[in-house]
Motif scaffolding. Structure first.
Motif, short mmCIF file in Angstrom:
data_model
loop_
_atom_site.label_atom_id
_atom_site.label_comp_id
_atom_site.label_asym_id
_atom_site.label_seq_id
_atom_site.Cartn_x
_atom_site.Cartn_y
_atom_site.Cartn_z
N ASN A 203 0.85 -1.19 0.00
CA ASN A 203 0.00 0.00 0.00
C ASN A 203 0.89 1.24 0.00
OD1 ASN A 203 -2.58 1.05 -0.05
ND2 ASN A 203 -2.68 1.32 2.16
N PRO A 204 0.67 2.20 -0.89
CA PRO A 204 1.55 3.36 -0.94
C PRO A 204 1.11 4.46 0.03
CG PRO A 204 0.04 3.42 -2.78
CD PRO A 204 -0.33 2.21 -1.97
N ILE A 205 2.08 5.27 0.45
CA ILE A 205 1.74 6.46 1.24
C ILE A 205 1.37 7.56 0.23
CG2 ILE A 205 2.63 8.17 2.90
CD1 ILE A 205 4.53 5.89 3.89
N LEU A 206 0.10 7.86 0.15
CA LEU A 206 -0.45 8.64 -0.96
C LEU A 206 0.21 10.01 -1.15
CD1 LEU A 206 -4.27 7.85 -0.62
CD2 LEU A 206 -2.63 6.90 -2.23
N ASP A 207 0.38 10.76 -0.05
CA ASP A 207 0.90 12.13 -0.19
C ASP A 207 2.31 12.17 -0.77
OD1 ASP A 207 -1.41 13.07 0.72
OD2 ASP A 207 -0.75 13.52 2.76
N GLU A 208 3.03 11.09 -0.61
CA GLU A 208 4.42 11.06 -1.11
C GLU A 208 4.47 10.73 -2.60
OE1 GLU A 208 7.05 11.87 0.50
OE2 GLU A 208 6.23 12.02 2.54
N ILE A 209 3.36 10.37 -3.17
CA ILE A 209 3.35 9.92 -4.57
C ILE A 209 2.59 10.88 -5.49
CG2 ILE A 209 2.43 8.09 -6.09
CD1 ILE A 209 3.34 6.12 -3.97
N LYS A 210 1.57 11.47 -4.97
CA LYS A 210 0.68 12.32 -5.79
C LYS A 210 1.47 13.41 -6.53
CE LYS A 210 -3.90 14.15 -5.41
NZ LYS A 210 -4.90 14.71 -4.57
N GLY A 211 1.32 13.43 -7.84
CA GLY A 211 1.94 14.46 -8.69
C GLY A 211 3.43 14.27 -8.90
N LYS A 212 4.00 13.15 -8.42
CA LYS A 212 5.46 12.96 -8.48
C LYS A 212 5.88 12.14 -9.71
CE LYS A 212 6.42 14.73 -4.33
NZ LYS A 212 6.33 14.05 -3.08
N HIS A 213 7.15 12.35 -10.09
CA HIS A 213 7.80 11.47 -11.05
C HIS A 213 8.52 10.40 -10.24
CE1 HIS A 213 7.93 14.48 -14.63
NE2 HIS A 213 6.85 14.65 -13.89
N VAL A 214 8.14 9.16 -10.47
CA VAL A 214 8.59 8.07 -9.59
C VAL A 214 9.47 7.08 -10.36
CG1 VAL A 214 7.76 6.09 -8.24
CG2 VAL A 214 6.47 8.24 -8.22
N VAL A 215 10.60 6.68 -9.72
CA VAL A 215 11.36 5.52 -10.23
C VAL A 215 11.04 4.37 -9.29
CG1 VAL A 215 13.63 4.51 -10.68
CG2 VAL A 215 13.24 6.95 -11.09
N ILE A 216 10.54 3.28 -9.83
CA ILE A 216 10.24 2.12 -8.98
C ILE A 216 11.14 0.96 -9.41
CG2 ILE A 216 8.20 1.53 -10.40
CD1 ILE A 216 7.12 0.33 -7.66
N ILE A 217 11.79 0.35 -8.41
CA ILE A 217 12.77 -0.71 -8.72
C ILE A 217 12.36 -2.02 -8.05
CG2 ILE A 217 15.21 -1.39 -8.57
CD1 ILE A 217 15.98 1.50 -8.56
N ASP A 218 12.29 -3.08 -8.87
CA ASP A 218 12.06 -4.42 -8.34
C ASP A 218 13.29 -5.27 -8.67
OD1 ASP A 218 10.86 -6.48 -7.06
OD2 ASP A 218 9.07 -6.56 -8.33
N ASP A 219 13.45 -6.39 -7.94
CA ASP A 219 14.64 -7.21 -8.19
C ASP A 219 14.60 -7.86 -9.57
OD1 ASP A 219 13.57 -10.19 -7.81
OD2 ASP A 219 12.64 -8.92 -6.31
N SER A 220 13.38 -8.14 -10.06
CA SER A 220 13.26 -8.82 -11.36
C SER A 220 11.83 -8.66 -11.86
CB SER A 220 13.58 -10.31 -11.21
OG SER A 220 12.73 -10.89 -10.24
N ILE A 221 11.63 -9.00 -13.14
CA ILE A 221 10.26 -9.06 -13.67
C ILE A 221 10.08 -10.45 -14.25
CG2 ILE A 221 8.59 -8.07 -15.29
CD1 ILE A 221 10.14 -5.44 -15.17
N VAL A 222 9.13 -11.19 -13.71
CA VAL A 222 8.98 -12.59 -14.12
C VAL A 222 7.82 -12.69 -15.14
CG1 VAL A 222 8.67 -14.97 -13.34
CG2 VAL A 222 9.91 -13.34 -11.91
N ARG A 223 6.61 -12.79 -14.66
CA ARG A 223 5.47 -12.80 -15.60
C ARG A 223 4.98 -11.39 -15.90
NH1 ARG A 223 1.99 -17.47 -12.83
NH2 ARG A 223 2.80 -16.35 -11.07
N GLY A 224 5.28 -10.49 -14.96
CA GLY A 224 4.86 -9.10 -15.14
C GLY A 224 3.57 -8.78 -14.43
N THR A 225 2.91 -9.77 -13.83
CA THR A 225 1.62 -9.49 -13.20
C THR A 225 1.77 -8.62 -11.95
OG1 THR A 225 1.84 -11.64 -12.12
CG2 THR A 225 0.42 -11.55 -14.04
#
Ligand code: SF4
Length: 486
Positions: free
Chosen positions: A363-385
């Motif tokens: 669950n994201p902390i909404l105020d920290e994300i709204k209107g922002k340019h975000v880089v999101i990093i995961d360890d890998s992408i498997v099926r993509g779901t």
């Protein structure tokens, strides 16, 4: 359609866990004197819980006899079911925490396995992490010789039955293990308990990890990861070499080889560093956390982007996000909050409910994300779901731009060396080019760590990169071998 973002398997597991899964952790302690075997195995397996959550078991060596206990569930569930704890105190213990693939979820496949030697005198018990590529073939041969199997299809039991078979009057445990490893092919890290001694050995490619350490000057520890050794207050000495066998008994500890050095090579699973192992573990004396952080640093150097905030997907994407932040100067914020208590098994809710509870795990902390340019990093992408689900959550939270980064190269092939992976046709990077995946995930940009950078970070080619390249250290089809009858 939201529902299309969250395909669910037909079984009871709701939270369609879009990750590779390691298939087990193993742990063992041997002492020349009585030790608190029950506490040691409980702590050791608990530290390795992330390597398997479906079943757990252990065998204790007590006054020359082996006693076992195993059950489905998490480590603490298994230990809670013990009624007479005193009978599991001895001078040696081995244990296993299981994630089932080869052999399925049958209770009969829960380790440790145990049985008598060829002459019916000694009891032997084993735990195994890995996967044999020729287990079915050997099992058929052994069954045709009249050897019975308890499990439905466990490759670990194949190792046990072969060792049993070769433990005749003329063979020591070491010789029986050596003969066994002539026939088995694939990935195996194994700990064996028998006749007041413990043996640990690793396949000639060293694909699955296994390290050893000491508790004190009389007690030896073997563990899939160093976090197991740390959990019982021991100290790490080193990892077993590929093709090495270590045997400890009351008199001494002996180091020997299953193969001549020229017939072994180090090809440890690179995914141990990317996802499987705990970040506080050392694998082959390399700090897992540091590798993950460096993957994040390299990701930024490879493809810089302007953004307001860097987020790591908990837990294994976080060190890479910290590394990315360090090099880029973009602040890292832990604003994706994970529900730590979520299990793997949920009762399948109705589709209508599934659409409403997309934020159950993260669950994201909404105020920290709204209107922002975000880089999101995961360890890998498997099926993509999972990635699609995350992007959906961030968009809903008001992110203006989303740049997705994978801290490992595209996964294009499945694993058959001890890891549960989706089939090739379900791997998003096998089926789609990067531009297409960007569209599927609904991101503004997508980048993967390059193979060159992963190799540079890990310090060379002494790894299995099979799921990134399709080239494996053990070849399933071309591996010709002969099996001799006794
Ligand atoms: S293919 Fe190789 S690198 Fe990939 S998960 Fe399997 S053992 Fe690890």
């Amino acid at each position: 359609m939201i529902s299309q973002l969250f395909p669910v398997k037909k079984d009871y597991k709701y939270y369609d866990d879009d990750k590779f899964h390691d298939e087990c952790g193993i742990f063992g302690v041997y002492s020349t004197e009585k030790i608190d075997t029950l506490s040691l195995i409980q702590f050791g397996l608990f530290a390795l819980q992330h390597r398997g959550q479906e079943a757990c078991g252990f065998s204790v060596l007590r006054d020359g006899f082996i006693l076992s206990h195993k059950s489905e569930g998490l480590v603490l569930d298994c230990f809670r079911k013990i009624s007479n704890s005193k009978c599991y105190q001895g001078n040696a213990v081995i244990g296993h925490t299981r994630y089932s693939t080869e052999g399925g979820q049958s209770k009969k496949n829960i380790q440790p396995f145990f049985g008598k030697d060829y002459n019916g005198k000694s009891t032997i018990s084993i735990v195994h992490n890995g996967n044999l590529v020729n287990a079915k073939y050997i099992r058929k041969k052994l069954e045709s010789e009249g050897i019975n199997f308890i499990s439905e299809s466990s490759d670990s039991e194949v190792i046990l039955r072969l060792i049993q078979k070769y433990l005749d009057n003329n063979s020591s445990l070491e010789e029986a293990i050596k003969k066994t490893t002539i026939y088995i092919k694939g990935a195996y890290s194994v700990i064996v308990l028998m006749d007041n001694k413990i043996a640990a050995f690793r396949d000639p490619n060293g694909i699955r990890p296994l390290c050893y350490g000491m508790l004190d000057d009389k007690s030896y520890i073997f563990s899939s990861e160093t976090c197991g050794i740390d959990s019982v207050g021991g100290f790490y000495i080193r990892d077993l070499f590929p093709g090495e066998i270590i045997i400890a008994d009351k008199k001494s500890i002996q180091f020997s080889v299953l193969r001549k050095k020229e017939h072994t090579r180090k090809r440890i699973c690179s995914f141990e560093y990317i996802y499987f192992s705990r970040p506080d573990s050392l694998i082959e004396n390399i700090n897992v956390y540091e590798i993950r952080e460096r993957c994040g640093e390299k990701l930024y150097e490879q493809h810089p982007v302007k953004a307001d905030v860097v987020i790591g997907v908990p837990d294994s994407g976080v060190p890479a996000a910290i590394g990315y932040s360090k090099v880029s100067g973009i602040p890292f914020k832990p604003i994706l909050v994970k529900n730590k208590y979520i299990g793997r098994s949920f009762i399948l809710p109705k589709q209508e409910m599934r659409e409403k509870i997309v934020n159950l795990k993260l669950n994201p902390i909404l105020d920290e994300i709204k209107g922002k340019h975000v880089v999101i990093i995961d360890d890998s992408i498997v099926r993509g779901t999972t990635s699609r689900r995350l992007v959906y959550i961030l968009r809903k939270a008001g992110a203006k731009k989303i740049h997705f980064r994978s801290a490992s190269p595209p996964i294009i092939a499945p694993c058959y060396l001890g890891v549960d992976t989706p089939r090739k046709k379900d791997l998003i990077s096998y089926n789609h080019m990067k531009k297409n995946i960007e569209k599927i995930l609904d991101v503004d940009s997508l980048e993967f760590l390059s193979m060159e950078n992963l190799i540079e970070i890990l310090g060379g080619y002494n790894y299995c990169f099979g799921c990134f390249t399709g080239n494996y250290p053990v070849h399933k089809k071309n591996d010709i071998f002969t099996y001799e009858k006794k």
